[in-house]
Design a protein around this motif. Structure first.
Motif, PDB file in Angstrom:
ATOM      1  N   UNK A   1     -18.666  31.403  16.171  1.00 27.18           N
ATOM      2  CA  UNK A   1     -18.024  30.898  17.385  1.00 27.18           C
ATOM      3  C   UNK A   1     -18.136  29.377  17.444  1.00 27.18           C
TER       4      UNK A   1
ATOM      5  N   UNK B   1     -31.255  35.150  23.058  1.00 25.73           N
ATOM      6  CA  UNK B   1     -30.758  36.236  23.904  1.00 25.73           C
ATOM      7  C   UNK B   1     -29.339  36.623  23.526  1.00 25.73           C
ATOM      8  N   UNK B   2     -28.543  35.624  23.121  1.00 29.84           N
ATOM      9  CA  UNK B   2     -27.184  35.945  22.676  1.00 29.84           C
ATOM     10  C   UNK B   2     -27.245  36.848  21.453  1.00 29.84           C
ATOM     11  N   UNK B   3     -28.145  36.510  20.535  1.00 27.86           N
ATOM     12  CA  UNK B   3     -28.299  37.310  19.321  1.00 27.86           C
ATOM     13  C   UNK B   3     -28.810  38.708  19.673  1.00 27.86           C
ATOM     14  N   UNK B   4     -29.690  38.790  20.687  1.00 31.43           N
ATOM     15  CA  UNK B   4     -30.276  40.079  21.070  1.00 31.43           C
ATOM     16  C   UNK B   4     -29.245  41.038  21.669  1.00 31.43           C
ATOM     17  N   UNK B   5     -28.108  40.523  22.131  1.00 30.88           N
ATOM     18  CA  UNK B   5     -27.049  41.439  22.572  1.00 30.88           C
ATOM     19  C   UNK B   5     -25.972  41.567  21.490  1.00 30.88           C
ATOM     20  N   UNK B   6     -26.342  41.199  20.261  1.00 30.40           N
ATOM     21  CA  UNK B   6     -25.473  41.450  19.125  1.00 30.40           C
ATOM     22  C   UNK B   6     -24.502  40.341  18.779  1.00 30.40           C
ATOM     23  N   UNK B   7     -24.619  39.194  19.455  1.00 28.98           N
ATOM     24  CA  UNK B   7     -23.666  38.108  19.234  1.00 28.98           C
ATOM     25  C   UNK B   7     -24.329  36.993  18.442  1.00 28.98           C
ATOM     26  N   UNK B   8     -23.922  36.812  17.187  1.00 30.13           N
ATOM     27  CA  UNK B   8     -24.404  35.688  16.390  1.00 30.13           C
ATOM     28  C   UNK B   8     -23.498  34.496  16.682  1.00 30.13           C
TER      29      UNK B   8
ATOM     30  N   UNK C   1     -19.371  33.157  25.097  1.00 31.49           N
ATOM     31  CA  UNK C   1     -20.369  33.136  24.009  1.00 31.49           C
ATOM     32  C   UNK C   1     -20.916  31.721  23.800  1.00 31.49           C
TER      33      UNK C   1
END
Lengths: 339, 253
Positions: free
Chosen positions: A226, A215-222, A205
């Protein structure tokens, strides 16, 4: 960082273990050369390497340039120094506790307190990004620096001397060879921890968000939580390194947490090569060797040192770690395919 | 002259809510002072495949960004599975089941293929039939040979497959593909279309944006044509094929 896209994936652990094994020979070399200074330098390298390897989690993997590393380093040093001072002066720290010079207690405390400071600084700083993040971490470094200067009771600007002998599980640790191996064990632990984190989902992450947060946010990862955890771990390990420095020189002062020292950590990490666990060890060693050898020739050793760093950054974009890749004839793994 | 063939989409009645997977009502959005969407409305049912058609600059990607939470609308509503999402943060929308294959692919260049796919599984919603690593690779066998390669070492076509695989791994109820075949060699484009046909058989709902109208007509159920931030025509593939005027007016470059 800006060139994250061209950063190769090279996360081998073994070069770091080889470096630590080589460092483990320093006391033998010191005895053979009959030069106690050798092991003192080696201890300093090991201590700064802990801070630099830890910073790589934030700088190399998460792509965040923090100029607050020295402050957390200093916080750790002051935890050891202040607790020893209270024991020496038989004055309660809080609730009747007289402090301690037992490193088995004060080292973990330094780790914890520095980690809490880092979590607080990170919670505010990570709301920003890019150059603002650099500036706000620099501001926090200065706040903590002047906070240490203001500690008149603990020496203020002059620093804090540790007069009582430090122990580890009751045993005297003032022998410089014993102390060296204590520090080296801590470096080994740091390297194993950072390597483990970098390979985990957590590290994935951090690395993904470093190059493309959207793009990280677009796959659900805020990425925010982290990054906060990474920043706190980096700060806690800096505190551990600072505690070891205070213990090794029986002294800690605000000078150890000045903002340019934070810059030194960034240089060590970047010099050796970011996003590896072994690059920062080489970086710390190269930094301290160069500092020592140049400063014995001239007063303004920073000038040629700056030129050397410029050359390394411009010629070896992967830092000193790239030399090893070149020597192995390994292909540079990061030629980006642009569409 | 054109008004005879153009059917404007009126506001949807609230009674249709429950059957709708996605329901956009009077959406207005833009970038600062520059308004791009002017009261856009569209809706789709579960299992449907719809397209957004129109020339460049008509607001297709802006619509996608608003659905995914990357752009805060200034007016209107977006309902996904019955819940209002127009003000939700982007990561929450992704976790609700909106998967995006963005224009330009944007895979993580510093992660390996394996890590790129793994990244999507971290905060995804749990489902009865979750996408697994193996199932993603069965759709894209070429990626299986490249698992430990860096994302930046892949060809354009492989990057596109990875971008789709990454979006599938989020367990989406709605997959949005923005220009998924752009800039790819014809043979790779065929592979991508074949993959989308296979995904259609699994019953996955999709919004597809592409320049290849012929391929879209065979893949999708319904089409929305956009012009200057509004829907100006909507209809089935057969209707679109039969309507030369819509194709000439809005889709010819």
């Amino acid at each position: 960082m800006a060139d994250g896209a061209s950063r190769p994936i090279r996360a081998a652990l073994w070069p770091a273990l080889v470096l630590i094994a080589l460092l483990a020979l320093a006391p033998a070399l010191s005895i053979w050369l009959d030069d106690p200074f050798t092991v003192k330098i080696a201890t300093r390298i090991v201590i700064f390497a802990i801070g630099a390897v830890a910073l790589d989690l934030t700088l190399g993997y998460a792509g965040l340039v923090s100029l607050c590393q020295a402050a957390f380093f200093g916080v750790g040093g002051y935890v050891v120094g202040i607790l020893a001072w209270h024991q020496a002066n038989s004055e309660a720290v809080l609730a009747g506790w007289m402090g301690s010079s037992e490193l088995a207690l004060t080292l973990p405390l330094a780790f914890l307190v520095a980690g809490l400071f880092a979590a607080a600084v990170g919670a505010v700083s990570l709301r920003t990004g890019g150059p603002y993040f650099i500036m706000i971490t620099l501001a926090f470094n200065q706040m903590l620096y002047y906070g240490a200067v203001a500690l008149q009771k603990y020496g203020g600007d002059d620093g804090l001397q540790i007069i009582n002998p430090l122990t580890l599980f009751g045993y005297d640790i003032s022998n410089r060879y014993k102390f060296f191996y204590l520090a080296l064990t801590m470096l080994l632990a740091t390297v194993l921890l950072i390597d483990r984190l970098a390979r985990s989902r957590f590290g994935v992450v951090l690395r993904a968000a470093a190059v493309n947060e959207t793009r990280a946010i677009a796959v659900g990862v805020a990425p925010w939580p982290y990054r906060l955890v990474a920043f706190a771990i980096t700060g806690a390990l800096a505190g551990l390194a600072g505690a070891l420095l205070a213990a090794s020189q029986q002294f800690i002062s605000p000078a150890d947490m000045a903002w340019d020292r934070s810059g030194d950590f960034v240089v060590m990490t970047a010099l050796g090569g970011v996003a590896t666990v072994w690059g920062p060890i080489i970086g710390a060693a190269a930094f301290i060797f160069t500092e020592l050898s140049l400063s014995s020739y001239m007063q303004h050793w920073q000038l040629p040192f700056g030129l050397i760093i410029l050359a390394i950054v411009l010629l070896l974009r992967g830092g000193l770690a790239q030399l090893v890749d070149l020597a192995r004839g390994a292909k540079k793994g990061g030629e980006a395919v642009h569409d | 002259m054109k008004s005879a063939t153009i059917r404007r989409c009126g506001p949807l009645t609230s009674g249709m809510d429950e059957a709708m997977l996605l329901d956009i009502r009077n959406l207005e959005a833009g970038y600062g002072a520059a308004r791009v969407l002017f009261g856009l409305s569209l809706s789709m049912r579960e299992g449907e495949i719809i397209t957004l058609l129109g020339r460049n600059g008509m607001g297709k990607t802006t619509t996608v960004r608003a659905i995914c939470g990357q752009l805060r609308p200034v007016g209107g509503e977006i309902l996904f599975k019955g819940a209002r999402i127009e003000a939700a943060p982007a990561h929450r929308i992704a976790r609700l089941g909106v998967g995006l294959v963005p224009e330009g692919r944007h895979i993580f260049p510093n992660l390996s293929v394996r890590e790129n796919i793994m990244m999507s599984a971290i905060h995804r919603p749990q489902k009865k039939e979750s996408w697994t690593f193996e199932r993603v690779l069965s759709f894209f066998p070429r990626l299986a040979e490249r698992l430990n390669n860096g994302g930046s070492q892949l060809s354009g076509g492989e990057q596109q497959m990875l971008a789709i695989g990454r979006a599938l791994m989020t367990n989406p109820d709605l997959l949005i593909l923005d220009e998924a075949t752009e800039g790819l060699a014809p043979i790779i484009r065929q592979q991508i279309w074949a993959t989308l046909e296979n995904l259609k058989k699994t019953g996955l709902s999709m919004i597809v944006i592409d320049k290849e109208v012929d391929s879209l007509e065979s893949l999708a159920d319904r089409h929305y044509v956009m012009e200057k931030g509004e829907i100006v025509w909507s209809g089935s593939s057969a209707e679109l094929e039969a309507d030369a005027r819509v194709r000439d007016t809005y889709l010819s470059v």
